[in-house]
Each structure stands twice: as structure tokens, then as C-alpha cells.
Enzyme design. Structure first.
Site, mmCIF file in Angstrom:
data_model
loop_
_atom_site.group_PDB
_atom_site.id
_atom_site.type_symbol
_atom_site.label_atom_id
_atom_site.label_comp_id
_atom_site.label_asym_id
_atom_site.label_seq_id
_atom_site.Cartn_x
_atom_site.Cartn_y
_atom_site.Cartn_z
ATOM 1 C CD GLU A 168 -41.388 -13.224 22.559
ATOM 2 O OE1 GLU A 168 -41.704 -12.331 21.757
ATOM 3 O OE2 GLU A 168 -40.371 -13.168 23.277
ATOM 4 C CG ASP A 218 -34.961 -12.867 21.588
ATOM 5 O OD1 ASP A 218 -34.941 -12.134 20.588
ATOM 6 O OD2 ASP A 218 -35.977 -12.999 22.301
ATOM 7 N N GLY A 256 -41.525 -5.896 18.612
ATOM 8 C CA GLY A 256 -42.311 -5.075 19.538
ATOM 9 C C GLY A 256 -43.397 -5.874 20.231
ATOM 10 C CG HIS A 287 -34.846 -14.510 16.899
ATOM 11 N ND1 HIS A 287 -36.162 -14.593 16.484
ATOM 12 C CD2 HIS A 287 -34.817 -13.511 17.805
ATOM 13 C CE1 HIS A 287 -36.885 -13.678 17.110
ATOM 14 N NE2 HIS A 287 -36.092 -13.012 17.938
ATOM 15 C CG ASP A 341 -37.521 -5.640 14.244
ATOM 16 O OD1 ASP A 341 -36.830 -4.611 14.347
ATOM 17 O OD2 ASP A 341 -37.950 -6.275 15.227
ATOM 18 C CG HIS A 399 -33.583 -8.455 18.730
ATOM 19 N ND1 HIS A 399 -34.573 -7.831 17.990
ATOM 20 C CD2 HIS A 399 -34.081 -9.663 19.082
ATOM 21 C CE1 HIS A 399 -35.630 -8.641 17.918
ATOM 22 N NE2 HIS A 399 -35.359 -9.754 18.571
ATOM 23 C CG HIS A 455 -40.286 -11.211 16.863
ATOM 24 N ND1 HIS A 455 -39.455 -10.698 15.929
ATOM 25 C CD2 HIS A 455 -39.554 -11.330 17.993
ATOM 26 C CE1 HIS A 455 -38.254 -10.517 16.467
ATOM 27 N NE2 HIS A 455 -38.282 -10.891 17.727
ATOM 28 N NE ARG A 494 -27.709 10.775 20.131
ATOM 29 C CZ ARG A 494 -29.014 10.872 19.857
ATOM 30 N NH1 ARG A 494 -29.827 9.896 20.226
ATOM 31 N NH2 ARG A 494 -29.498 11.905 19.222
HETATM 32 ZN ZN LIG Z 1 -36.644 -11.337 19.069
#
Ligand SMILES: [Zn+2]
Length: 360
Positions: free
Chosen positions: A205, A283, A175, A16, A138, A18, A202, A71
Site C-alpha cells: 500500500e 478499510d 500500521g 478488510h 493485527d 477496521h 497489509h 473505555r
Molecule cells: Zn487496512
């Protein structure tokens, strides 16, 4: 020599993390300059101050600002390659990395650009650091619901299925969790699962047990991102334990986001005692000023766990990865062998255990 040095040296798998939240601050500044994007800070110290968590909208603002700095395909390649270096430095051999395609699309980066970049970065991380990266694409739940005209849900499922040949293993759901229950995303997860993707939303949390139950029943969750608020519902804890549905625990992230006030009140130890399968993860490491190693070091540290429980957590990250079963089992065996060798170096006879159970 101690349990702390043992954990730091141990082979690791990260389930986990990102990609956007793992960017090195110095790299973010360089990309902002390269692409003419202005950030609220112009040096690493200022960025670190800006990264300090205030509330979830501010957190999303940081995420969007990071995404704005990406970009070109080279930008994406760079941050994936650097994540590979960070993982290798921690002896993390395998990672399932979450990426949010819809945010990049909303900011005008076409699929062929970001996809080419992350695919090249992934190849180079393997070649240069022997770190294998798989992807969890995700859906940002709040953006998908608030801006239906952007078609973010269908877009994410489509690119995730397309990307299966290039390392996409699961569909995720991220999100803003509170106020955005999982049920509306059931058709998207049905489509992804029918194509062979796993389900890794997710839940639990910033919303409570109902969100986790929804992820299980509506989305067929194979793993739950966070899931720590299951502790509020004993029936849910029993269900997770009985069905061996792992939760991806990110302790420092939980503290920064105010889910728990301190580690003494973090539910990792009681969840583990109740038989819930759990892994420990980072995370968004630079945003939370942590690393995978520091999170795992909490096991013998703040959480006071012994070597058997630590081995269980380390190995469960491999056993409950989305690697194909033969490779998963081979990696678990390799980890167990390395852990056995590390015990001889880092633990005295009293702290060591003779064998490591690798049965799933
Ligand atoms: Zn997360």
C-alpha cells in the site's frame, strides 16, 4: 434498473474493514463525552473535516484518539453492534473485521474489558441483524518495532490465539508500512499459523512490491491487505495470480492516502485482467467518507466492469474468506442464488448472464 442497482442490492462480504476506523462520527462524539475525552471537534461536521486525510502520522493520531474514547466493555459492544447494523443495511452478511489489540492495551484498557465488549457486540450483531463477524487481530508494525518494551507483538499473537474460540480467524499486520518491513514479524506469524490462524498482513500500500514479497515469503500470507502496488512488479502479479493469493483492494482508501492520484490510474482493472484474485473493501469507511456499497459501485461505475467480472469479485470475497470450507461453500452458493435472482430484477436480458460460476 442497471448494474449499479444490481451491485447495490447484491449480497456482500467485507474482508478488510477496521473496527476502530468504522466508528460512526456521532457515536465517537457520544463516547468522547461519556468518557471525558476531548477531541479536536465537537460536532459531526467538524469531525468529518478532521478526518480528511493529511498524512499517515495524522491518520495514526486519529486512530489513537478514537481508541482513547473506548473505555468500557459497553463502549466496545456498542461500536461492534453498530458496525453490524451498517453491514446489514448494505446486505453484507459476513465480515472479517480487523482490530488492533495492542493500541487498546497501550492506552490502558485491559484484555477482559475490550474482549468482553467485542464478543458481546459480535453476538448481538448476529442475533439482531443476522450479520456474522469474524476477527483479524493485527499487530501495529511501527508501534511494535518502536516500543519493544511494550511487547505488543507477543501480546497480539497471544490474545489472537486465545480468541480463536470467539471468532478470531487470522493474524494481521498494520500500521506504518514504509520503513517497517514484514520480516521481523516472521516468528509471530509462525506461532499464529501453528495454532491454526490464517495470515492476512497489509502490504503493498504505502510500500512497494518488496513488502508484498516479504509478506508472502516471511509471513506465509494467505491474503494481502491492499497489495495494489504489486502492479509495479510483473513477476509478482504473475505469482499472485498463479498461486491464487487474493488481494483486498480498498480503492477510495488508496486515493485518500495518495497511493494513486485518481481512479483512472488505479490498477484494479489491469490486476483483474492479469488473473489476480481480488476483493473490494472499505478499510475505514467514515474516515474515507465511503461505504462497502460505494466501493463496490465503483466496479460498474469508474472501473467500467461488466456483470461477469462483478460477480467474480463479489463471490471471491466469500470463496477467499477464512470461514470453514463447508460454511464458506454454502455461503458462496447462497450468494450465487441471490445474484441470479437479482439479475432478473435489475438487469435486462442483454446485461444478464445465465449462470454464476461458484467453483473456487
Ligand atoms: Zn487496512
Amino acid at each position: 434498473m442497471s448494474l449499479d442497482s444490481y451491485v447495490r442490492a447484491a449480497p456482500k462480504a467485507e474482508l478488510h474493514v477496521h473496527l476502530e476506523g468504522a466508528i460512526r462520527p456521532a457515536t465517537l462524539l457520544a463516547l468522547a463525552r461519556r468518557n471525558g475525552v476531548s477531541l479536536p471537534a465537537t460536532d459531526v461536521d467538524g469531525l468529518r473535516r478532521w478526518f480528511i486525510y493529511r498524512d499517515f502520522p495524522h491518520f495514526i493520531e486519529i486512530y489513537v484518539a478514537i481508541t482513547r474514547c473506548l473505555r468500557t466493555a459497553d463502549d466496545y459492544e456498542l461500536i461492534v453492534h453498530e458496525l453490524g447494523a451498517e453491514l446489514a443495511a448494505q446486505n453484507a452478511r459476513y465480515a472479517e473485521v480487523t482490530f488492533t489489540p495492542g493500541t487498546h492495551r497501550s492506552l490502558g484498557v485491559p484484555e477482559e474489558t475490550w474482549f468482553r465488549g467485542i464478543a458481546r457486540g459480535r453476538e448481538r450483531a448476529l442475533a439482531d441483524f443476522d450479520v456474522e463477524i469474524a476477527w483479524v487481530f493485527d499487530i501495529a508494525r511501527s508501534a511494535a518495532i518502536d516500543f519493544p518494551e511494550r511487547g505488543l507483538t507477543d501480546y497480539t499473537v497471544g490474545v489472537a490465539i486465545e480468541g480463536m474460540a470467539d471468532g478470531v480467524v487470522a493474524l494481521g499486520l498494520g500500521g506504518l508500512e514504509a520503513g517497517y518491513p514484514p520480516q521481523p514479524f516472521a516468528p509471530a506469524f509462525d506461532r499464529a499459523r501453528a495454532a491454526g490462524l490464517r495470515s492476512a498482513p497489509h502490504a503493498g500500500e504505502l510500500a512497494g512490491p518488496a513488502s508484498i514479497w516479504g509478506a508472502l515469503t516471511a509471513l506465509g500470507a494467505d491474503r494481502i491487505g491492499h497489495g495494489v502496488r504489486a502492479i509495479e512488479d510483473p513477476a509478482l502479479v504473475a505469482h499472485l495470480a498463479e498461486h491464487r493469493i487474493p488481494i483486498e483492494v480498498c480503492p477510495t482508501s488508496n486515493l485518500r492516502l495518495g497511493v494513486f492520484p485518481d481512479l483512472a490510474r488505479h490498477p484494479l482493472p489491469p490486476l483483474l485482467d492479469a488473473g489476480v484474485v481480488l476483493t473490494v473493501n472499505s478499510d475505514d469507511p467514515p474516515l474515507f467518507n465511503t461505504t462497502l456499497t460505494e466501493e463496490l459501485a465503483l466496479l460498474p461505475g469508474a472501473f467500467g466492469l461488466g456483470v461477469a467480472a462483478i460477480d467474480r469479485v463479489l463471490l471471491d470475497a466469500v470463496r477467499h474468506s477464512f470461514l470453514p470450507p463447508p460454511r464458506r461453500d454454502a455461503l458462496a452458493t447462497a450468494f450465487a442464488d441471490q445474484l441470479a435472482a437479482l439479475k432478473a430484477i435489475h438487469l435486462d436480458a442483454a446485461g444478464a448472464r445465465p449462470t454464476v460460476d461458484v467453483s473456487p
